[in-house]
Design an enzyme around this catalytic site. Structure first.
Site, mmCIF file in Angstrom:
data_model
loop_
_atom_site.group_PDB
_atom_site.id
_atom_site.type_symbol
_atom_site.label_atom_id
_atom_site.label_comp_id
_atom_site.label_asym_id
_atom_site.label_seq_id
_atom_site.Cartn_x
_atom_site.Cartn_y
_atom_site.Cartn_z
ATOM 1 N N ASP A 86 -9.398 6.466 -2.542
ATOM 2 C CA ASP A 86 -10.084 7.031 -3.704
ATOM 3 C C ASP A 86 -9.375 6.561 -4.972
ATOM 4 O OD1 ASP A 86 -12.004 8.525 -4.911
ATOM 5 O OD2 ASP A 86 -11.120 10.473 -4.459
ATOM 6 N N HIS A 87 -10.005 6.781 -6.097
ATOM 7 C CA HIS A 87 -9.471 6.455 -7.432
ATOM 8 C C HIS A 87 -8.210 5.589 -7.437
ATOM 9 C CE1 HIS A 87 -11.435 10.266 -9.305
ATOM 10 N NE2 HIS A 87 -12.275 9.558 -8.564
ATOM 11 N N CYS B 184 -10.672 15.700 0.074
ATOM 12 C CA CYS B 184 -10.265 14.899 -1.078
ATOM 13 C C CYS B 184 -8.868 15.347 -1.512
ATOM 14 C CB CYS B 184 -11.269 15.056 -2.222
ATOM 15 S SG CYS B 184 -10.758 14.127 -3.673
ATOM 16 N N HIS C 93 -17.607 18.121 -0.722
ATOM 17 C CA HIS C 93 -16.475 17.659 -1.536
ATOM 18 C C HIS C 93 -15.871 18.870 -2.240
ATOM 19 C CE1 HIS C 93 -14.288 15.587 -4.753
ATOM 20 N NE2 HIS C 93 -14.443 14.459 -4.081
#
Ligand code: DNO
Length: 346
Positions: A306-307, A234, A196
């Site tokens: 994600d988020h 990411c 990551h």
């Protein structure tokens, strides 16, 4: 591409069948959360998680994360014992059908944000980052959800002290040492490692960060060419670095990207940002171009939304509610379907 969803295990307030109800969902991304960093996860713990996923008709092919012990990052003599334990974790994961392990190599702190409930005009909230605010905080008293919260203040102080004199070069050498040591276990277990990026992608509190930009990946793959050495792409972390061209990187590394975290952010200054809904028009990350670059360049990994924002009154773990991540997943699956279909027609 396989669409997945992060699930925090049996303590997650989002039940597996809700995740299954999101169209296009192939499986979950999960972990054993209560074993101290550096220890072996009992096979029975992984088998239990796998049984729950099987019962919900969801795959469990991605683990996020198997955390890396700080002694490995520091390159201490004790690292070899922790590496042996890590290898055993890789083997055990392989036994229950895991194909990909996400991890990071950030010293001490994982991701950093200054606001977990940044308010949008429409009443949604999301995570936000303000550099000046962060710089005013004392690293010795920092705590964020999702981090390893097991350190006492004294332990955190001692750990920060032990990083004094750590350079980017030494940290990179320690990463290469770790990867070379675990690659045979990955070959044996058929498990891909997916590092990551550092979030945000710059040094923090005097601690070096080494997975921030394109050249960092070039250096990493030159040092450890094994294809099991790969990336968690990411977009929120890398996208915070204005210097990163994400569609270009997605195209260049598509085959090394074993896992993608797709997330949106909107810049509020040269360095600050808040996170937003996933659609391209809602921020500075060109999600559509990134997906196109992945699809055209042979990406065969896992994706997760994600988020998300907290919306519709949901009282969720910041970034990890059900509603907005479900919307994100269907948006991403729709984009993917459109890209793949139009590619076939050309
Ligand atoms: C934050 C996550 C990170 C990530 C780790 C991977 O929301 O993306 O905490 O899980 O950095 O090791």
């Amino acid at each position: 591409m396989k669409m997945t969803f992060r699930w925090y295990g049996e303590n997650d307030c989002i039940p597996l069948n809700y995740i299954k109800q999101i169209q296009g969902m192939s499986g979950v991304v999960t972990a054993v959360y209560d074993v101290p960093v550096g220890q072996v996860w009992e096979l029975s713990r992984l088998e239990r998680l796998k049984e729950l996923c099987d019962a919900a008709d969801l795959e469990m092919e991605v683990i996020e994360s198997v955390p890396v012990h700080e002694d490995i990052k520091l390159g201490l003599p004790t690292r070899d014992a922790y590496i042996e334990a890590y290898k055993q974790n890789i083997i055990n994961c392989g036994k229950v059908g895991v194909k990909c392990i996400c991890y990071n190599f950030m010293p001490v702190f994982d991701w950093l944000r200054t606001d977990l409930y940044f308010k949008h005009k429409d009443g949604a909230t999301s995570l936000a980052y303000n550099h000046d605010t962060l710089m005013k905080l004392d690293p010795k008293n920092l705590r964020l959800p999702g981090w390893d919260e097991s350190y006492t203040a004294d332990e955190l102080n001692a750990l920060l002290d032990s990083y004094k004199g750590m350079t980017h070069e030494k940290l990179f050498d320690n990463l290469v040492y770790f990867l070379n040591a675990i690659m045979p276990a990955c070959d044996e277990a058929g498990v891909n490692m997916a590092i990551h990026p550092d979030d945000p992608p710059w040094d923090m509190f005097g601690l070096p960060r080494i997975i921030c930009k394109e050249e960092d990946y070039d250096r990493l793959f030159a040092a450890v060419p094994n294809m099991h050495n790969g990336i968690t792409f990411c977009t929120g972390s890398l996208g915070a670095g204005r210097f990163n061209d994400l569609p270009k990187m997605a195209a260049k590394y598509a085959k090394r990207i074993h896992f993608a975290h797709l997330r949106q952010l909107k810049y509020t200054s040269d360095i600050d940002f808040f996170e937003n809904g996933h659609m391209t028009e809602l921020g500075n990350v060109d999600i559509a171009e990134i997906m196109k670059a992945l699809a055209k360049n042979g990406f065969e990994g896992y994706v997760r939304p994600d988020h998300g924002r907290n919306i519709w009154g949901e009282d969720a773990k910041p970034g990890y509610g059900l509603f907005d991540r479900a919307l994100g997943a269907t948006y991403l699956s729709g984009l993917w379907e459109g890209i793949v279909k139009s590619e076939k027609e050309i």
